[in-house]
Scaffold this motif. Structure first.
Motif, PDB file in Angstrom:
ATOM      1  N   LYS A  84       0.852  -0.952  -0.057  1.00  0.00           N
ATOM      2  CA  LYS A  84       0.056  -0.025  -0.034  1.00  0.00           C
ATOM      3  C   LYS A  84       0.876   1.348   0.017  1.00  0.00           C
ATOM      4  O   LYS A  84       0.656   2.208   0.864  1.00  0.00           O
ATOM      5  CB  LYS A  84      -0.954   0.020   1.249  1.00  0.00           C
ATOM      6  N   PRO A  85       1.811   1.468  -0.960  1.00  0.00           N
ATOM      7  CA  PRO A  85       2.641   2.513  -0.935  1.00  0.00           C
ATOM      8  C   PRO A  85       2.090   3.802  -1.167  1.00  0.00           C
ATOM      9  O   PRO A  85       2.183   4.782  -0.526  1.00  0.00           O
ATOM     10  CB  PRO A  85       3.585   2.314  -2.264  1.00  0.00           C
ATOM     11  N   THR A  86       0.796   3.898  -1.786  1.00  0.00           N
ATOM     12  CA  THR A  86       0.131   5.350  -2.088  1.00  0.00           C
ATOM     13  C   THR A  86      -0.494   5.745  -0.715  1.00  0.00           C
ATOM     14  O   THR A  86      -0.262   6.828  -0.125  1.00  0.00           O
ATOM     15  CB  THR A  86      -1.044   5.156  -3.160  1.00  0.00           C
ATOM     16  N   GLU A  87      -1.010   4.706   0.219  1.00  0.00           N
ATOM     17  CA  GLU A  87      -1.657   4.986   1.289  1.00  0.00           C
ATOM     18  C   GLU A  87      -0.586   5.253   2.429  1.00  0.00           C
ATOM     19  O   GLU A  87      -0.767   6.218   3.159  1.00  0.00           O
ATOM     20  CB  GLU A  87      -2.249   3.963   1.872  1.00  0.00           C
ATOM     21  N   PHE A  88       0.591   4.890   2.227  1.00  0.00           N
ATOM     22  CA  PHE A  88       1.878   5.049   3.226  1.00  0.00           C
ATOM     23  C   PHE A  88       2.113   6.376   2.955  1.00  0.00           C
ATOM     24  O   PHE A  88       2.227   7.232   4.024  1.00  0.00           O
ATOM     25  CB  PHE A  88       3.001   4.059   2.811  1.00  0.00           C
ATOM     26  N   ILE A  89       2.346   6.869   1.686  1.00  0.00           N
ATOM     27  CA  ILE A  89       2.575   8.234   1.367  1.00  0.00           C
ATOM     28  C   ILE A  89       1.661   9.267   1.881  1.00  0.00           C
ATOM     29  O   ILE A  89       1.934  10.261   2.347  1.00  0.00           O
ATOM     30  CB  ILE A  89       3.113   8.314   0.084  1.00  0.00           C
ATOM     31  N   GLU A  90       0.542   8.928   1.748  1.00  0.00           N
ATOM     32  CA  GLU A  90      -0.679  10.051   1.909  1.00  0.00           C
ATOM     33  C   GLU A  90      -0.387   9.994   3.745  1.00  0.00           C
ATOM     34  O   GLU A  90      -0.947  11.191   3.909  1.00  0.00           O
ATOM     35  CB  GLU A  90      -1.922   9.377   1.373  1.00  0.00           C
ATOM     36  N   GLY A  91      -0.376   8.934   4.451  1.00  0.00           N
ATOM     37  CA  GLY A  91      -0.294   9.066   5.717  1.00  0.00           C
ATOM     38  C   GLY A  91       0.870   9.948   6.081  1.00  0.00           C
ATOM     39  O   GLY A  91       0.744  10.545   7.209  1.00  0.00           O
ATOM     40  N   ILE A  92       2.154   9.638   5.461  1.00  0.00           N
ATOM     41  CA  ILE A  92       3.395  10.444   5.695  1.00  0.00           C
ATOM     42  C   ILE A  92       3.147  12.013   5.224  1.00  0.00           C
ATOM     43  O   ILE A  92       3.483  12.834   6.138  1.00  0.00           O
ATOM     44  CB  ILE A  92       4.501  10.154   4.881  1.00  0.00           C
TER      45      ILE A  92
END
Length: 150
Positions: A84-92
């Motif tokens: 889930k790299p997109t969700e990870f970056i959105e969280g960051i």
């Protein structure tokens, strides 16, 4: 290069004779190999994330808080980052804002290139446009589908 597995099943021979056993499926070996490579790649990506956090001044305790926040707000655990790299970056981005995320992404891309042995100029013309999520998707697809990189 893509991994192709031929669908076959052969009889498992046991001490009781050939008819006493079940069937052995060749894809069980391929599936194990794939999941083993996926776990290895996930571990390497997590090492890159840890080093990128350290590079921007985030110690291990701060990282724990960040991952707790990601789990609570985005439902992303440490083992989910690669998938889930997109969700990870959105969280960051929700934690650090746009500017902080740009710095973190730059450091993470640098660490990924170093960890995976990619040349420094790998996709350099698109580095400013490429997001970490795109890079991770590309790497995951290439590394897990390749038979040359266990």
């Amino acid at each position: 290069m893509s991994l192709q597995v031929k669908e076959t099943a052969t009889e498992a021979v046991t001490e009781q004779g050939p008819n006493a056993g079940g069937l052995y499926h060749a894809n069980q070996v391929a599936a194990f190999d794939y999941s083993e490579r996926q776990a290895t790649l996930a571990s390497k990506i997590m090492n890159c994330i840890t080093r990128a956090f350290h590079a921007i001044g985030m110690g291990s305790q701060t990282q724990e808080v960040i991952f707790w926040n990601l789990y609570v707000t985005q439902n992303i655990g440490r083992d989910d980052v690669m998938n889930k790299p997109t969700e990870f970056i959105e969280g960051i981005k929700a934690i650090f804002g746009e500017a902080g995320t740009v710095v973190f992404e730059h450091m993470l891309i640098r660490e990924i290139k170093l960890e995976l042995g990619l040349p420094a100029d790998f996709d350099k013309e698109r580095d400013n446009e490429r997001r970490v999520s795109d890079l991770l998707s590309l790497i995951v697809h290439a590394k897990l589908e390749s038979t040359d990189n266990p």
